[in-house]
Design an enzyme around this catalytic site. Structure first.
Site, short mmCIF file in Angstrom:
data_model
loop_
_atom_site.label_atom_id
_atom_site.label_comp_id
_atom_site.label_asym_id
_atom_site.label_seq_id
_atom_site.Cartn_x
_atom_site.Cartn_y
_atom_site.Cartn_z
N PHE A 248 8.43 -12.58 -4.64
CA PHE A 248 9.25 -11.12 -5.39
C PHE A 248 10.13 -11.60 -3.71
O PHE A 248 9.40 -12.67 -2.60
CB PHE A 248 9.06 -9.95 -4.75
N CYS A 249 11.13 -11.12 -3.23
CA CYS A 249 11.97 -10.95 -1.78
C CYS A 249 12.65 -9.97 -1.76
O CYS A 249 13.37 -8.69 -2.66
CB CYS A 249 12.55 -11.97 -1.44
N THR A 250 13.34 -9.36 -0.70
CA THR A 250 14.16 -8.52 -0.57
C THR A 250 15.45 -8.44 -1.33
O THR A 250 15.63 -7.57 -2.12
CB THR A 250 14.85 -8.37 0.56
#
Length: 309
Positions: free
Chosen positions: A176-178
């Site tokens: 996951f990331c922003t």
């Protein structure tokens, strides 16, 4: 007062003629009165722009005519003033820099996990959950049980993963990331490295915080964002962090009580990193920002310190 629309977007798609698209896009953007930054590369587009409703719609319509961009999606927010100083359309080797060639990010949409299903995925003890963001972002919040690679830039991620994999038996990965863009690249990279069972959070942390009820959430802390809000929590409510405009690291109210904190000049994280000459230059910039503020103006230095994404 006309409300300013801010649109953030990206799209991985093959753009063999991306250099030729720069001038027409820049001309249309300026005609529409839009400001911000748009990156063009052989792998697609990435940008954040701000302007009137009509101006934003005109630029987005132009971008949707690019090959593979008919289904371009974007996130919108609103402001009373345009947060950008000018429009910049830049040519890049990558729209998000990983430093690895021969991967196909546009195929990674096959590995999306909707926010509503994310808790089940990361609660599986057989799944390796990786936060692909940089260390300072992870430091203020992440998902329960996620691994922090401790990277200072996304370019370091491939080496970190290869070293980690050499020491561990990896079967299944969830990342996951922003907002999702880094995970498009990291998912494609892991598949290129031979990891078949790899997936990532669709829409990133922001979509999860926006749509998953707080009482069901496995997110812990706040999410760093690359705009004036600095951080957000559940329902995308403004967070509690401020930013050091000298090093752009998130800072707390406690950090501001440190002897090493001086607004616009230094914080505990960067006090020992700047030379005295650099500190004097930052102090002068801050003085000019404050003077402009008293005159009811916005100093260019203040705008540039906000436009850090």
């Amino acid at each position: 007062m006309t409300q300013i629309v801010i649109a953030a977007f990206y799209k991985f798609t093959a753009l063999g003629d991306f250099e030729d698209r720069r001038a027409p896009l820049s001309e249309i953007g300026k005609e529409a009165g839009v400001r911000g930054t748009i990156l063009l590369a052989h792998e697609g587009i990435n940008g954040t722009i701000a302007g009137s409703r009509a101006g934003i719609d005109k630029v987005l319509s132009h971008l949707q005519a690019f090959p593979g961009c008919h289904d371009l999606q974007w996130k919108e927010s609103f402001a009373d003033k345009n947060p950008f100083y000018r429009l910049k359309v830049r040519l890049k080797k990558e729209i998000v820099t990983l430093g690895v060639t021969n991967i196909v990010p546009e195929d990674s949409h096959q590995n999306y996990v909707p926010p509503a299903e994310w808790n089940g995925v990361i609660s599986d003890p057989k799944t390796l959950v990786i936060d692909t963001r940089n260390d300072y972002e992870v430091s203020i919040g992440t998902f329960e049980g996620a691994i922090n690679p401790g990277t200072t830039s996304f370019r370091e991620f491939p080496d970190w993963f290869r070293q980690y994999r050499a020491r561990h038996d990896i079967k299944k990965v969830a990342m996951f990331c922003t907002g999702g863009i880094r995970c498009e690249k990291s998912t494609a990279f892991l598949r290129h490295e031979g990891i078949e069972d790899v997936m990532h959070l669709q829409g990133g942390i922001l979509k999860y915080l926006e749509t998953v009820p707080e009482e069901q959430s496995l997110w812990r802390g706040e999410c760093f964002v690359f705009d004036h809000r600095v951080s957000v929590g559940h329902n995308l409510a403004p967070g509690t962090y401020d930013m050091c405009h000298a090093c752009r690291m998130p800072i707390t109210e406690a950090d501001k009580t440190s002897a090493h904190y001086l607004q616009g000049v230094s914080c505990p994280a960067c006090f020992h990193l700047h030379s005295e000459k650099k500190k004097r230059a930052l102090a002068e910039r801050q003085r000019q920002i404050e003077l402009a503020k008293k005159r009811g103006q916005t100093h260019l230095g203040a705008i540039q310190s906000q436009n850090h994404s």
